[in-house]
Design an enzyme around this catalytic site. Structure first.
Site, mmCIF file in Angstrom:
data_model
loop_
_atom_site.group_PDB
_atom_site.id
_atom_site.type_symbol
_atom_site.label_atom_id
_atom_site.label_comp_id
_atom_site.label_asym_id
_atom_site.label_seq_id
_atom_site.Cartn_x
_atom_site.Cartn_y
_atom_site.Cartn_z
ATOM 1 N N ARG A 15 0.866 -1.170 0.000
ATOM 2 C CA ARG A 15 0.000 0.000 0.000
ATOM 3 C C ARG A 15 0.899 1.215 0.000
ATOM 4 N NH1 ARG A 15 -4.851 0.338 4.376
ATOM 5 N NH2 ARG A 15 -3.141 0.471 5.842
ATOM 6 N N SER A 56 -12.694 -3.975 0.563
ATOM 7 C CA SER A 56 -13.011 -3.455 1.891
ATOM 8 C C SER A 56 -14.519 -3.323 2.021
ATOM 9 C CB SER A 56 -12.398 -2.065 2.096
ATOM 10 O OG SER A 56 -11.003 -2.106 1.927
ATOM 11 N N LYS A 89 -5.707 5.292 10.716
ATOM 12 C CA LYS A 89 -6.871 5.989 10.153
ATOM 13 C C LYS A 89 -7.741 6.465 11.313
ATOM 14 C CE LYS A 89 -7.429 3.683 5.667
ATOM 15 N NZ LYS A 89 -8.397 2.998 4.798
#
Ligand code: NI
Lengths: 213, 213
Positions: free
Chosen positions: A42, A111, A140
């Site tokens: 990522r 997701s 997050k």
């Protein structure tokens, strides 16, 4: 790698900004030593060129370990490095398009935070779901927390494997018992650890216990 | 669309943040009425999902006009919407990889600021070059300006078409005469104009004059 052989137990997501290791490759190598069963690259804050080049290098490492490499969002980079699959969020390229581009043999993860998103992902050809955030996370801060009850409803609604994600650590992973998950995805709990290999080893042990319970 | 039929005269790059039109589709429709010969969809500040969905809608409009649609950077989105090609910068996915993924028939453009970059792009399979920034621009304040001399050296070094880009407007385009360019790429000069169609029409006229001179 055959899809049926995929082990979702401990799924590492990389994050260049959180890691203490010098390079993503180093971090991945150490995490694999500790028993990570899957790696997602990522790279949100680097150029597509750097993402591609890193993916090329990491692919060699995961191939050697016999562990699948999943690319976040960029189907083109997954195709270019012949990665084992992609992971897409709800704001990424649609799963159905990813499936069309990647063909039937690559792994596609989606997701999902709700039963509706989970069902749609399965219909669109997802091989697994990433469900969360299960806990409030440093990565997050603004991510909505998914309740254990919603996780169980998603588990009941779909047949594909589920990986729980979001703020999961060795000291809270047991809260996920009896949810029927196939594994947990971690970022900071492994990538930001002082000793990546032992952090991965501890977590992998916890998740195995959880799955056997 | 056959590659040999591509007309590079007036190449529009979209920019959602600069436009006065309500939607990218509206802006593109108006620009096509004014005589834009090529459209590049550039969506740096939106999600991949939104980029993909916009590309799907714009593709219908450019197809109807018989004008090629080029996707900035995202080869996967170009593949997903069957766009006519991609444009990649020096920090994007490498041109050679883009060619491998897109096959021989799609258009690949590469941004080049130097003779070296231009030669490499041509070797890697680029169909055209975007060379600039030719003038200081509001879009990329920090972009280095390419001299007219460097543009001529690039023209002499490669055989593929060259589109000049960066700060080009109706009142400075004539400075590019005798550089051998095949067209100019514009962002704000068209997309931020009060009347997109007439801005495009004026510029297209200027570039045609330039190419005939
Ligand atoms: Ni003129």
């Amino acid at each position: 790698m055959k899809k049926s052989d995929v082990d979702y137990t401990l799924y590492l997501c990389t994050d260049r900004d959180l890691m203490r290791a010098d390079t993503v490759e180093d971090a991945v190598r150490q995490a694999l030593l500790g028993g990570v069963t899957m790696v997602q690259l990522r790279e949100k804050n680097c150029s597509a060129k750097e993402f591609f080049e890193t993916a090329q290098r990491v692919k060699k490492i995961t191939d050697q370990a016999g562990v699948p490499l999943i690319i976040n969002d960029r189907v083109d980079i997954a195709l270019a490095v012949d990665a084992d699959g992609v992971h897409v969020g709800q704001s990424d390229i649609p799963a159905a398009e990813a499936r069309r581009l990647l063909g039937p043999d690559k792994i596609i993860g989606v997701s999902a935070r709700t039963v509706e998103q989970a069902r749609k992902a399965e219909t669109d050809g997802a091989d697994y779901l990433g469900v969360g955030a299960m806990f409030v996370t440093g990565t997050k801060q603004d991510a909505k927390v998914t309740s254990k009850e919603e996780l169980k409803r998603i588990r009941a609604a779909v047949a594909i494997p589920i990986v729980a994600i979001g703020g999961i650590k060795a000291d809270n992973v047991e809260e996920l018992k009896e949810t029927g998950i196939d594994g947990v995805a971690v970022v900071s709990a492994v990538i930001a650890a002082e000793n990546i290999a032992s952090a991965a080893e501890e977590l992998a042990g916890c998740v195995k216990e959880l799955k056997e319970a």
